[in-house]
Write an enzyme that holds these catalytic residues in place. Structure first.
Site, PDB file in Angstrom:
ATOM      1  CG  ASP A   1       2.948  10.506  11.576  1.00 39.65           C
ATOM      2  OD1 ASP A   1       2.586   9.724  12.471  1.00 39.65           O
ATOM      3  OD2 ASP A   1       2.166  10.928  10.696  1.00 39.65           O
TER       4      ASP A   1
ATOM      5  CG  HIS B   1      11.413   9.520  -3.831  1.00 37.24           C
ATOM      6  ND1 HIS B   1      11.548   8.142  -3.784  1.00 37.24           N
ATOM      7  CD2 HIS B   1      10.570   9.779  -4.860  1.00 37.24           C
ATOM      8  CE1 HIS B   1      10.809   7.600  -4.747  1.00 37.24           C
ATOM      9  NE2 HIS B   1      10.208   8.577  -5.411  1.00 37.24           N
TER      10      HIS B   1
ATOM     11  CG  LEU C   1       4.394   6.286  14.316  1.00 38.57           C
ATOM     12  CD1 LEU C   1       5.007   7.067  15.468  1.00 38.57           C
ATOM     13  CD2 LEU C   1       4.635   4.786  14.498  1.00 38.57           C
TER      14      LEU C   1
ATOM     15  CB  VAL D   1      -0.576  10.413   6.606  1.00 37.13           C
ATOM     16  CG1 VAL D   1      -0.880  11.669   5.805  1.00 37.13           C
ATOM     17  CG2 VAL D   1       0.936  10.195   6.677  1.00 37.13           C
TER      18      VAL D   1
ATOM     19  CG  ASN E   1       6.610   7.578 -12.440  1.00 41.65           C
ATOM     20  OD1 ASN E   1       5.769   6.758 -12.078  1.00 41.65           O
ATOM     21  ND2 ASN E   1       7.422   8.203 -11.592  1.00 41.65           N
TER      22      ASN E   1
ATOM     23  CB  ALA F   1       9.244  -2.889 -11.672  1.00 43.27           C
TER      24      ALA F   1
ATOM     25  CB  SER G   1       7.743   6.717  -6.369  1.00 45.23           C
ATOM     26  OG  SER G   1       8.892   6.505  -7.128  1.00 45.23           O
TER      27      SER G   1
END
Length: 244
Positions: A12, A36, A47, A53, A127, A136, A188
């Site tokens: 996929d 992960h 895809l 998905v 988290n 970030a 994530s």
């Protein structure tokens, strides 16, 4: 996707290439041995087919940059090398679902160099439920918080003035190593949703660079009700608004 690598044989996912920073003897082996990175890759680029998905931007050129090992751990040096690879190979987006509670001058310089080179670095806020982690928290990155399916900010989602936007990050189903699928939670998982949206914005609006992408995401966002800006930034970007 700068992470644990990506499952190179997942039916996929279609990879355009990648690199391994964790094993200098095998730079071309960026296959995921944790899961992960593959999960993050699927939210961006799974895809548009009859299986599993579908990613937010299934037509992107997807690259797996392995900077974390089988346990999901890594060094600043490898993460910095991964960012530099993205710069050297002219990536438009670097999706980084990783972070640390503190940064260092070298990481800060790498993020600044990426921004200067036109790479839109999208990074997980963290988290901890506390302060936004690094990279970030650096101004050259777009920090992503996590929400659940009830449009509430996830309790674990890190917060602060650095948060730019928020995206789904609770019980997200996506691709996993070994050709499988799994459901995971975290900032994530929110980050690749925004990375996929960034790809749509770059394609639709012919923009480039972190500030242009940040502005496009912000303009297309709607705030969640009853959540302060430090928990969600501008809110949830709407894909249709983004590409209109």
């Amino acid at each position: 996707v700068i992470d644990t690598g990506v499952d190179t044989t997942h039916p996929d996912l279609k990879l355009a290439g990648g690199w391994n920073a964790t094993d200098k003897a095998k730079p071309d082996n960026y296959n995921d041995d944790n899961g992960h990175g593959t999960h993050c890759a699927g939210s961006i680029a799974a895809l548009d087919n009859a299986a599993g998905v579908v990613g937010v931007a299934p037509d992107v050129a997807l690259y797996g940059v392995k900077v974390l090992d089988a346990s999901g751990s890594g060094t600043f040096d490898d993460v910095i090398a991964g960012i530099q690879w993205a710069v050297d190979n002219k990536m438009q987006i670097a999706s980084m679902s990783l972070g640390a509670s503190r940064g260092n001058e070298s990481l800060k310089a790498a993020v600044e160099a990426a921004a200067k080179a036109g790479v839109a670095l999208i990074a997980a806020a963290g988290n901890s439920g506390g302060a936004v982690g690094f990279p970030a928290a650096y101004p050259g990155a777009i920090a992503v918080a996590a929400m659940d399916s009830a449009d509430k900010v996830a309790g674990f989602s890190s917060r602060g003035p650095a948060v730019a936007v928020i995206a789904p990050g609770v019980n997200v189903k996506s691709t996993y190593m070994g050709g499988a699928y799994d459901t995971l939670s975290g900032t994530s998982m929110a980050t690749p949703h925004i990375s996929g949206l960034a790809a749509l914005a770059i394609s639709a609006k012919n923009i480039s660079g972190v500030e242009a992408v940040r502005a496009a995401l912000t303009a297309a966002s709607t705030p969640l009700k009853d959540a302060p800006a430090e928990q969600q930034g501008a809110g949830v970007p709407d894909a249709e608004k983004l590409v209109r």
